[in-house]
Write an enzyme that holds these catalytic residues in place. Structure first.
Site, PDB file in Angstrom:
ATOM      1  N   SER A  70      40.271  41.361  34.215  1.00  0.00           N
ATOM      2  CA  SER A  70      40.838  40.077  33.492  1.00  0.00           C
ATOM      3  C   SER A  70      41.747  40.681  32.201  1.00  0.00           C
ATOM      4  O   SER A  70      41.444  41.869  31.926  1.00  0.00           O
ATOM      5  CB  SER A  70      39.734  38.975  33.132  1.00  0.00           C
ATOM      6  OG  SER A  70      40.455  38.182  32.293  1.00  0.00           O
ATOM      7  N   ARG A 122      43.932  41.594  40.655  1.00  0.00           N
ATOM      8  CA  ARG A 122      43.192  40.570  40.938  1.00  0.00           C
ATOM      9  C   ARG A 122      44.025  39.189  41.015  1.00  0.00           C
ATOM     10  O   ARG A 122      44.906  38.985  40.121  1.00  0.00           O
ATOM     11  CB  ARG A 122      41.946  40.141  40.164  1.00  0.00           C
ATOM     12  CG  ARG A 122      40.837  39.175  40.608  1.00  0.00           C
ATOM     13  CD  ARG A 122      40.277  39.420  41.971  1.00  0.00           C
ATOM     14  NE  ARG A 122      39.223  38.757  42.189  1.00  0.00           N
ATOM     15  CZ  ARG A 122      39.253  37.723  43.129  1.00  0.00           C
ATOM     16  NH1 ARG A 122      40.410  37.116  43.872  1.00  0.00           N
ATOM     17  NH2 ARG A 122      38.240  36.790  43.342  1.00  0.00           N
ATOM     18  N   THR A 154      37.550  32.348  31.195  1.00  0.00           N
ATOM     19  CA  THR A 154      36.245  32.639  30.960  1.00  0.00           C
ATOM     20  C   THR A 154      35.532  31.711  30.349  1.00  0.00           C
ATOM     21  O   THR A 154      34.281  31.575  30.914  1.00  0.00           O
ATOM     22  CB  THR A 154      36.160  34.010  30.038  1.00  0.00           C
ATOM     23  OG1 THR A 154      36.956  35.001  30.878  1.00  0.00           O
ATOM     24  CG2 THR A 154      34.800  34.739  30.065  1.00  0.00           C
ATOM     25  N   CYS A 171      51.147  43.586  48.256  1.00  0.00           N
ATOM     26  CA  CYS A 171      49.974  44.290  48.089  1.00  0.00           C
ATOM     27  C   CYS A 171      49.944  45.248  46.853  1.00  0.00           C
ATOM     28  O   CYS A 171      50.778  45.909  46.922  1.00  0.00           O
ATOM     29  CB  CYS A 171      49.480  44.884  49.171  1.00  0.00           C
ATOM     30  SG  CYS A 171      47.974  45.582  49.212  1.00  0.00           S
ATOM     31  N   CYS A 197      41.839  48.961  49.676  1.00  0.00           N
ATOM     32  CA  CYS A 197      41.805  47.604  49.322  1.00  0.00           C
ATOM     33  C   CYS A 197      40.929  47.545  47.994  1.00  0.00           C
ATOM     34  O   CYS A 197      39.866  47.910  47.893  1.00  0.00           O
ATOM     35  CB  CYS A 197      41.132  46.727  50.256  1.00  0.00           C
ATOM     36  SG  CYS A 197      40.947  44.905  49.922  1.00  0.00           S
ATOM     37  N   CYS A 252      41.760  41.905  45.891  1.00  0.00           N
ATOM     38  CA  CYS A 252      42.622  41.000  45.003  1.00  0.00           C
ATOM     39  C   CYS A 252      42.749  39.839  45.500  1.00  0.00           C
ATOM     40  O   CYS A 252      43.153  38.822  45.191  1.00  0.00           O
ATOM     41  CB  CYS A 252      43.704  41.675  44.511  1.00  0.00           C
ATOM     42  SG  CYS A 252      45.089  42.056  45.786  1.00  0.00           S
ATOM     43  N   CYS A 256      46.777  39.182  49.884  1.00  0.00           N
ATOM     44  CA  CYS A 256      47.296  39.029  51.458  1.00  0.00           C
ATOM     45  C   CYS A 256      46.826  37.926  51.897  1.00  0.00           C
ATOM     46  O   CYS A 256      47.540  37.248  52.938  1.00  0.00           O
ATOM     47  CB  CYS A 256      46.785  40.216  52.144  1.00  0.00           C
ATOM     48  SG  CYS A 256      44.988  40.533  52.139  1.00  0.00           S
TER      49      CYS A 256
END
Length: 631
Positions: A130, A379, A415, A574, A600, A603, A606
């Protein structure tokens, strides 16, 4: 099954694959779930340190000397454990819920009240990424002395925000623009959410929460009446061909009277429970953004401790929502990143490429020159806001945190809302469980829905509900900026209308032949980097010989339907180089579709953006994926 045996089971599940992982990548030992925690740094599982009194129930374990091709893993009964509350996901929402539940139970003298938290990452925080400038309102309530110098366990790496900067970028210049009042960061703190989550996990264990990292919940369990019974973790030791290997071990079941889902954005279990209970029947579709981030150590002469800078405009085209950030924190550390709305229309656009371009803008390049990139992460995040909040309670549990979509987009913060939603769910769950008997089965958290509607979460999101969708009107980027200013300074959320998002993100993607092709400059290796170099900074690792967790039913059919129309959009959206189209003369379309699942970073882009909606992100073996540092 006794309590120590569950702890030893946790160790055995991870020890089984330790030798193989160590051979492939020695550095991975430090992140390989509970086994490495026990043997590398003397860590004891939370179920032992918490000192719970109630015995665990379970089934008899069965081992096999060899596995034959006809063996069906589903014929083996799974071990099980009975708890009061099971929480899936060890992020801020899940941990806040767990801490609040144990605080309430301990205050009531109910120390036997069991709260168990499952996290798919090898250690808490490993999958967390984040910005992050945190508003501490919920944290102040949950742990009042979190930043007190009198508290020896305070969260030390928190940098007070001291200066805000908002700029509109053109290719070579930056224009100061007023930031909406929601972006005022006075009293907020720049943190690494990765570090904060690890710290919050320690506070959870202190109050008696049973924390099990490296346990990937992959299946919802239901009672005969349809209510949620709990979750099951995935099987270990399944080969890529779908058949069990000689180290096969069945997953475990965790039964609870209340199950809280805190998976973060676009969770795999959240998708299942949302569909089963039709939780989106009264809400608009969720819309998403992809956040890509790096952490740099920069020249001390350029460091401005506490600086919070945001930008709009370049490098993104005017039909694409998004913006950049740069936060100065700690000692000469800089968090820099770009969020790209996944409703962008041009399939030639690559969010990763846009981020690399952004770093070469003078506003950012000035700080990065002479510095060193030490970490990378990516992410997705929810951007739908108020209109897209689903029903959050269901029979036997609830959705909390970003999996429900509580991010305040104009504020660029989620958050505090994630934590507060977890705390509200904890209050509702404890009250419901305390008022019923163990034999009465699953509960429904009516109070949680009511608490949400009366909370600051609801007020915040309702006030800014029209800002994000205003960028999807015919007025485009500039109209969105103007309208958002009107909402922020004049209407303040009291407008009698609510704008709609209009479509799902994948539906916005246009055919490649209708869009301008984008060519990205070659990375210089100093400010910008190729994608595989960036992935190497995530610590990502997956065992190769396991079923692909990026599930596509028919790879050839996917390629035949997607390549002619979108020319490899999967490769471009991606941020980890997972998807490729490789030249292949044996194929009618001249290419074959390839998935590099080992790359991978979880995130979920896809699953959200692919136009055919035929990629299903499913959790891989527990403990695998990225091992983020300071993200």
């Amino acid at each position: 099954m006794s309590l120590p045996s569950l702890a030893s089971s946790a160790i055995r599940r991870n020890v089984l694959r330790a030798p193989r992982i160590v051979e492939a990548s020695p550095r991975w030992l430090a992140s390989s779930t509970i086994a490495s925690q026990c043997f590398v740094r003397g860590y004891r599982p939370a179920s032992v340190t918490a000192g719970q009194r109630r015995a665990l129930s379970g089934t008899v374990r069965r081992k096999f000397a060899s596995v034959d091709d006809s063996f069906d893993p589903n014929t083996i009964e799974r071990e099980s454990d009975e708890v009061d509350v099971c929480i899936v996901g060890g992020g801020p929402a899940g941990l806040s819920a767990a801490i609040k539940l144990k605080q309430l139970a301990n205050e009531a003298g109910n120390e036997d009240f069991r709260v168990l938290l499952l996290e798919k990452a090898g250690e808490l925080g490993d999958h967390i990424v984040s910005g992050n400038v945190v508003e501490p309102s919920a944290l102040n309530e949950l742990i009042p002395d979190w930043n007190s110098e009198d508290n020896p366990n305070r969260f030390e790496p928190a940098t007070p925000a001291t200066k805000d900067k908002m700029r509109f970028l053109t290719k070579n210049s930056s224009i100061p623009i007023p930031a909406p009042p929601q972006m005022n960061n006075h009293g907020n703190y720049i943190i690494s959410l990765n570090q904060f989550t690890k710290w919050l996990g320690e506070r959870a264990e202190e109050v008696g929460v049973e924390v099990y990292a490296g346990f990937a919940a992959s299946e919802m369990l239901y009672h005969k009446d349809g209510s949620v019974k709990g979750v099951a973790t995935n099987d270990l030791g399944i080969g890529r061909n779908g058949k069990p290997k000689d180290n096969f071990e069945r997953g475990m079941e965790f039964h609870a009277r209340c199950t809280l889902i805190a998976e973060g954005c676009h969770g795999s279990l959240t998708k299942k429970v949302t569909k089963k209970f039709d939780l989106r029947r009264d809400s608009q579709p969720q819309t998403y953004g992809l956040g890509i981030k790096e952490v740099w150590e920069i020249d001390p002469a350029k460091f401005e401790k506490g600086l919070v800078a945001h930008s709009m405009g370049y490098p993104l085209p005017s039909d694409t929502y998004g913006g950049g950030w740069m936060y100065h924190f700690g000692d000469n550390m800089v968090s820099i990143g770009l969020v790209v709305g996944l409703d962008y229309p041009n399939p030639w656009l690559a969010p990763y490429g846009e981020f690399q371009k952004m770093k070469h803008h003078p506003m950012y390049k000035h700080y990065l020159e002479g510095g060193k990139c030490i970490s990378y992460g990516a992410r997705t995040l929810n951007e739908g806001g108020f209109q897209s909040i689903p029903k959050c309670a269901f029979p036997g549990g609830a959705l909390i945190g970003d999996t429900a979509g509580f991010l305040n987009v104009p504020k660029i913060k989620g958050t505090h809302t994630a934590m507060r939603s977890g705390m509200l769910a904890a209050e509702a769950a404890y009250a419901a469980l305390a008022g019923t008997k163990d034999t009465e089965g699953a509960i429904f958290l009516f109070d949680y829905e009511e608490k949400l509607r009366n909370s600051s979460i609801w007020r915040e999101l309702k006030q800014v509900r029209n800002m994000r969708p205003s960028f999807n009107t015919p007025l485009g980027l500039y109209g969105g900026i103007a309208y958002s200013g009107l909402e922020a300074y004049v209407l303040r959320g009291y407008s009698p209308w609510t704008l709609k998002h209009g479509h799902r993100d994948h539906e916005a993607t246009k055919p490649a032949d209708q869009c301008k092709k984008i060519e990205y400059p070659k990375p210089d290796g100093k400010i910008s980097f190729d994608i595989l170099t960036s992935v190497s900074r995530t610590g990502t690792n997956h065992e190769e010989d396991q079923p692909c967790h990026l599930q596509v039913a028919d790879w050839e059919k996917h390629a035949e339907s997607q390549w002619p129309k979108y020319k490899g959009v999967e490769n471009r959206f991606c941020p980890a180089g997972v998807y490729e189209y490789v030249e292949d003369e044996t194929k009618d379309i001249g290419v074959r579709f390839q998935i590099n699942a080992q790359n991978c970073v979880h995130c979920k882009t896809c699953d959200i953006k692919v136009p055919a909606q035929d990629i299903n992100w499913q959790t891989p073996q527990g403990g695998e994926g990225p091992k983020y540092v300071m993200t």
